[in-house]
Design an enzyme around this catalytic site. Structure first.
Site, PDB file in Angstrom:
ATOM      1  N   ARG A   1     -62.800 -14.005 -31.526  1.00  0.00           N
ATOM      2  CA  ARG A   1     -61.738 -13.667 -32.292  1.00  0.00           C
ATOM      3  C   ARG A   1     -62.559 -13.741 -34.121  1.00  0.00           C
ATOM      4  O   ARG A   1     -62.105 -13.733 -34.745  1.00  0.00           O
ATOM      5  CB  ARG A   1     -60.615 -14.640 -32.152  1.00  0.00           C
ATOM      6  CG  ARG A   1     -59.380 -14.039 -31.106  1.00  0.00           C
ATOM      7  CD  ARG A   1     -57.980 -14.210 -31.382  1.00  0.00           C
ATOM      8  NE  ARG A   1     -57.811 -14.315 -29.912  1.00  0.00           N
ATOM      9  CZ  ARG A   1     -57.007 -15.093 -29.078  1.00  0.00           C
ATOM     10  NH1 ARG A   1     -57.820 -16.348 -29.521  1.00  0.00           N
ATOM     11  NH2 ARG A   1     -56.753 -15.026 -28.148  1.00  0.00           N
TER      12      ARG A   1
ATOM     13  N   PHE B   1     -54.140  -3.947 -26.457  1.00  0.00           N
ATOM     14  CA  PHE B   1     -53.772  -5.242 -25.820  1.00  0.00           C
ATOM     15  C   PHE B   1     -53.119  -6.331 -25.973  1.00  0.00           C
ATOM     16  O   PHE B   1     -53.799  -7.503 -25.968  1.00  0.00           O
ATOM     17  CB  PHE B   1     -54.547  -5.407 -24.372  1.00  0.00           C
ATOM     18  CG  PHE B   1     -55.021  -4.182 -23.738  1.00  0.00           C
ATOM     19  CD1 PHE B   1     -53.544  -3.541 -22.309  1.00  0.00           C
ATOM     20  CD2 PHE B   1     -55.981  -3.571 -23.844  1.00  0.00           C
ATOM     21  CE1 PHE B   1     -54.118  -3.156 -21.706  1.00  0.00           C
ATOM     22  CE2 PHE B   1     -56.284  -2.236 -23.421  1.00  0.00           C
ATOM     23  CZ  PHE B   1     -55.417  -1.562 -22.093  1.00  0.00           C
TER      24      PHE B   1
ATOM     25  N   ASP C   1     -49.495  -3.201 -27.616  1.00  0.00           N
ATOM     26  CA  ASP C   1     -48.742  -3.524 -26.783  1.00  0.00           C
ATOM     27  C   ASP C   1     -47.939  -3.406 -25.892  1.00  0.00           C
ATOM     28  O   ASP C   1     -46.686  -2.862 -26.376  1.00  0.00           O
ATOM     29  CB  ASP C   1     -49.366  -5.297 -26.764  1.00  0.00           C
ATOM     30  CG  ASP C   1     -48.902  -6.279 -25.795  1.00  0.00           C
ATOM     31  OD1 ASP C   1     -50.430  -6.723 -25.095  1.00  0.00           O
ATOM     32  OD2 ASP C   1     -48.636  -6.417 -24.447  1.00  0.00           O
ATOM     33  N   SER C   2     -47.706  -3.392 -24.465  1.00  0.00           N
ATOM     34  CA  SER C   2     -46.290  -3.164 -24.078  1.00  0.00           C
ATOM     35  C   SER C   2     -45.560  -3.344 -23.604  1.00  0.00           C
ATOM     36  O   SER C   2     -44.038  -3.433 -23.241  1.00  0.00           O
ATOM     37  CB  SER C   2     -46.940  -2.001 -22.121  1.00  0.00           C
ATOM     38  OG  SER C   2     -47.544  -3.712 -21.989  1.00  0.00           O
TER      39      SER C   2
ATOM     40  N   ASP D   1     -58.988  -5.571 -25.378  1.00  0.00           N
ATOM     41  CA  ASP D   1     -59.396  -6.704 -24.402  1.00  0.00           C
ATOM     42  C   ASP D   1     -57.808  -6.294 -23.110  1.00  0.00           C
ATOM     43  O   ASP D   1     -56.521  -7.880 -23.685  1.00  0.00           O
ATOM     44  CB  ASP D   1     -58.588  -8.507 -25.494  1.00  0.00           C
ATOM     45  CG  ASP D   1     -58.498  -9.660 -24.712  1.00  0.00           C
ATOM     46  OD1 ASP D   1     -58.642  -9.338 -23.654  1.00  0.00           O
ATOM     47  OD2 ASP D   1     -58.219  -9.818 -24.536  1.00  0.00           O
TER      48      ASP D   1
ATOM     49  N   CYS E   1     -61.241  -9.409 -17.815  1.00  0.00           N
ATOM     50  CA  CYS E   1     -61.247 -10.474 -17.592  1.00  0.00           C
ATOM     51  C   CYS E   1     -61.334 -10.649 -16.052  1.00  0.00           C
ATOM     52  O   CYS E   1     -60.423 -11.438 -15.761  1.00  0.00           O
ATOM     53  CB  CYS E   1     -59.793 -11.267 -18.771  1.00  0.00           C
ATOM     54  SG  CYS E   1     -58.623 -10.960 -17.939  1.00  0.00           S
TER      55      CYS E   1
HETATM   56  N1  SAH Z   1     -56.254  -9.875 -26.447  1.00  0.00           N
HETATM   57  C1  SAH Z   1     -54.739 -10.171 -26.298  1.00  0.00           C
HETATM   58  C2  SAH Z   1     -54.805 -11.551 -24.796  1.00  0.00           C
HETATM   59  C3  SAH Z   1     -54.458  -9.806 -23.934  1.00  0.00           C
HETATM   60  S1  SAH Z   1     -53.572  -9.842 -22.479  1.00  0.00           S
HETATM   61  C4  SAH Z   1     -54.815 -12.262 -27.010  1.00  0.00           C
HETATM   62  O1  SAH Z   1     -56.080 -12.396 -27.919  1.00  0.00           O
HETATM   63  O2  SAH Z   1     -54.491 -12.705 -27.393  1.00  0.00           O
HETATM   64  C5  SAH Z   1     -53.642  -8.719 -22.093  1.00  0.00           C
HETATM   65  C6  SAH Z   1     -52.266  -8.078 -22.779  1.00  0.00           C
HETATM   66  O3  SAH Z   1     -52.128  -6.114 -22.222  1.00  0.00           O
HETATM   67  C7  SAH Z   1     -50.510  -8.688 -22.559  1.00  0.00           C
HETATM   68  O4  SAH Z   1     -49.648  -8.694 -23.927  1.00  0.00           O
HETATM   69  C8  SAH Z   1     -49.359  -8.045 -21.969  1.00  0.00           C
HETATM   70  O5  SAH Z   1     -48.824  -7.179 -22.307  1.00  0.00           O
HETATM   71  C9  SAH Z   1     -50.894  -6.085 -22.314  1.00  0.00           C
HETATM   72  N2  SAH Z   1     -50.344  -5.338 -21.608  1.00  0.00           N
HETATM   73  C10 SAH Z   1     -50.686  -5.483 -20.424  1.00  0.00           C
HETATM   74  N3  SAH Z   1     -50.782  -3.204 -19.891  1.00  0.00           N
HETATM   75  C11 SAH Z   1     -50.858  -2.843 -20.360  1.00  0.00           C
HETATM   76  C12 SAH Z   1     -50.547  -1.090 -21.268  1.00  0.00           C
HETATM   77  N4  SAH Z   1     -51.230  -0.063 -19.882  1.00  0.00           N
HETATM   78  N5  SAH Z   1     -50.172  -0.894 -22.348  1.00  0.00           N
HETATM   79  C13 SAH Z   1     -49.986  -1.526 -23.304  1.00  0.00           C
HETATM   80  N6  SAH Z   1     -50.643  -3.687 -23.207  1.00  0.00           N
HETATM   81  C14 SAH Z   1     -50.436  -3.515 -21.932  1.00  0.00           C
END
Ligand code: SAH
Length: 400
Positions: free
Chosen positions: A211, A227, A249-250, A300, A340
């Protein structure tokens, strides 16, 4: 007396390399009785070579606590291990004084199945193995002693507990709930931690360094954060002077926390920041159709492949988002792309991203190069004897 775990011939070898897992196929016999989580003596013939936690329900049938045959696994053992893990972090300047810090990173801190994240005066633990579950009280006590924290909350609701035959469990194991969620500071940006309702222990501390890199790269750039969860990368991009940040994000609740985090930082220009509740796979296609372009894209995603058994399907998902991400980059644009998934190694991930860049380049005649490899922060160390601990890998890619 502890039960004795007898190994099949040759199966002691990984223990001599200090690898802490004993799979079901390595076990010849358990001599004596042990309940889930009990400590057993691991034998090489007549010689005791390790003390391990017995987990009859799991394919990982035992996890080593200690390779010292003379070490007793008791409350004092957990005090020593936890204190050592906290001291290791204090010895690293980048980690000293962080208000959000992973203090126990399971196998890589000599405590299989034990995760602990500190957020200010609160620690959130996650216990994912039968042995860790059994020693809950000792672990919590050791954490309180080593950190001086007033509260410890347990978030043992991870799916992996099922593999160990453990029920989900959450709640206060020390102290009581604070009035509001803890707020940590990351590179000067305030972030609220939804420890009870958020993902994992509430916050993804492993991306701290990445970050900061986003912040350093963001000036004047139009940023797309896919995400985004609670907005960690988004807010750093804003702090770094991004011209605009669109975050997807979803999860509605994750975006609500993200919006709350934006409000916690009034010095950031909220008008440059837009949150979209959407499926990233679809959203990337729609952005392309709409002719949108970005200068920095962060991908991510969640763990698409928890184990190598899921690798093929996961590879398709990684390919898809990376391909559609590359198509959205302006000339000279940057892509920060992560996996991850424990089941996807760095080499495989790199080849997936290479395939995505190649396919995107067929359309745009774009070349792409890795300018940096990315990994988890130093409070998520990787024990050299336990390469499985390397779950987070990322690439910073610059296109022509
Ligand atoms: N980058 C973030 C962590 C990501 S965790 C950080 O720095 O804190 C992964 C995220 O992906 C979660 O918030 C989850 O809600 C989201 N997610 C999972 N599948 C998804 C999709 N198909 N479309 C959008 N978001 C999604």
């Amino acid at each position: 007396m502890s039960a004795r775990l007898l190994l099949k011939p040759g199966k002691e070898r990984s223990l001599f390399r200090r690898h802490p897992w004993l799979f079901a196929g390595s076990v010849a016999q358990l001599d004596g009785r042990a309940r889930p989580g009990d400590t057993v003596d691991v034998m090489d013939g007549d010689r005791l070579i390790a003390k391990a936690a017995w987990s009859p329900a799991s394919q990982i049938r035992a996890r080593v606590w200690s390779f010292d045959p003379n070490e007793t696994i008791d409350n004092a053992f957990f005090k020593r291990r936890v204190a050592a893990a906290v001291a290791r972090r204090q010895a690293l300047p980048a980690l000293r004084g962080q208000s959000g810090l992973r203090i126990l990173h399971a196998e890589s801190d000599g405590l299989p199945g034990v995760i602990a994240d500190q957020y200010g005066d609160m620690v959130v633990i996650q216990l994912t193995s039968a042995g860790a579950d059994k020693w809950r009280a000792a672990i919590v006590d050791a954490i309180v002693k080593a950190t001086g924290c007033a509260r410890v909350y347990e978030r043992s609701d991870s799916e992996v507990r099922k593999l160990e035959g453990l029920e989900p469990t959450t709640g206060w194991v020390h102290g009581a709930a604070p009035e509001t969620d803890p707020i940590i500071e990351e590179h000067g940006v305030k972030m609220a931690v939804n420890y009870a309702g958020g993902h994992k222990t509430g916050f993804y501390l492993d991306q701290r360094d990445n970050r900061r890199m986003t912040r350093e790269l963001a000036a004047g750039r139009r940023v797309l954060n896919c995400f985004c969860y609670s907005g960690g990368f988004s807010l750093q991009a804003l702090a770094g002077g991004a011209s605009e940040v669109i975050s997807i994000d979803s999860s509605g609740p994750a975006l609500a926390t993200a919006q709350q985090n934006l409000e916690l930082n009034p010095e950031l220009s909220a008008s440059k920041c837009e949150w979209r509740e959407d499926d990233v796979f679809q959203a990337l296609r729609n952005l392309h159709k709409a002719g949108e372009k970005f200068d920095l894209i962060i991908l991510d995603p969640p763990k698409f492949a928890p184990s190598s058994a899921h690798a093929e399907r996961a590879a398709r998902a990684y390919k898809d988002i990376n391909l559609h991400g590359f198509k959205l980059l302006n000339p000279g644009g940057l892509m920060m792309t992560y996996s991850c998934s424990g089941g996807i190694g760095l080499e495989l991930f790199q080849s997936i991203v290479a395939g995505a860049a190649r396919d995107a380049g067929l359309v745009t005649n774009m070349g792409a190069r890795i300018v940096q490899r990315l990994q988890g922060a130093a409070d998520h160390p990787i024990d050299l004897a336990f390469p499985e601990g390397e779950y987070l890998k990322g690439l910073l890619v610059q296109v022509d």
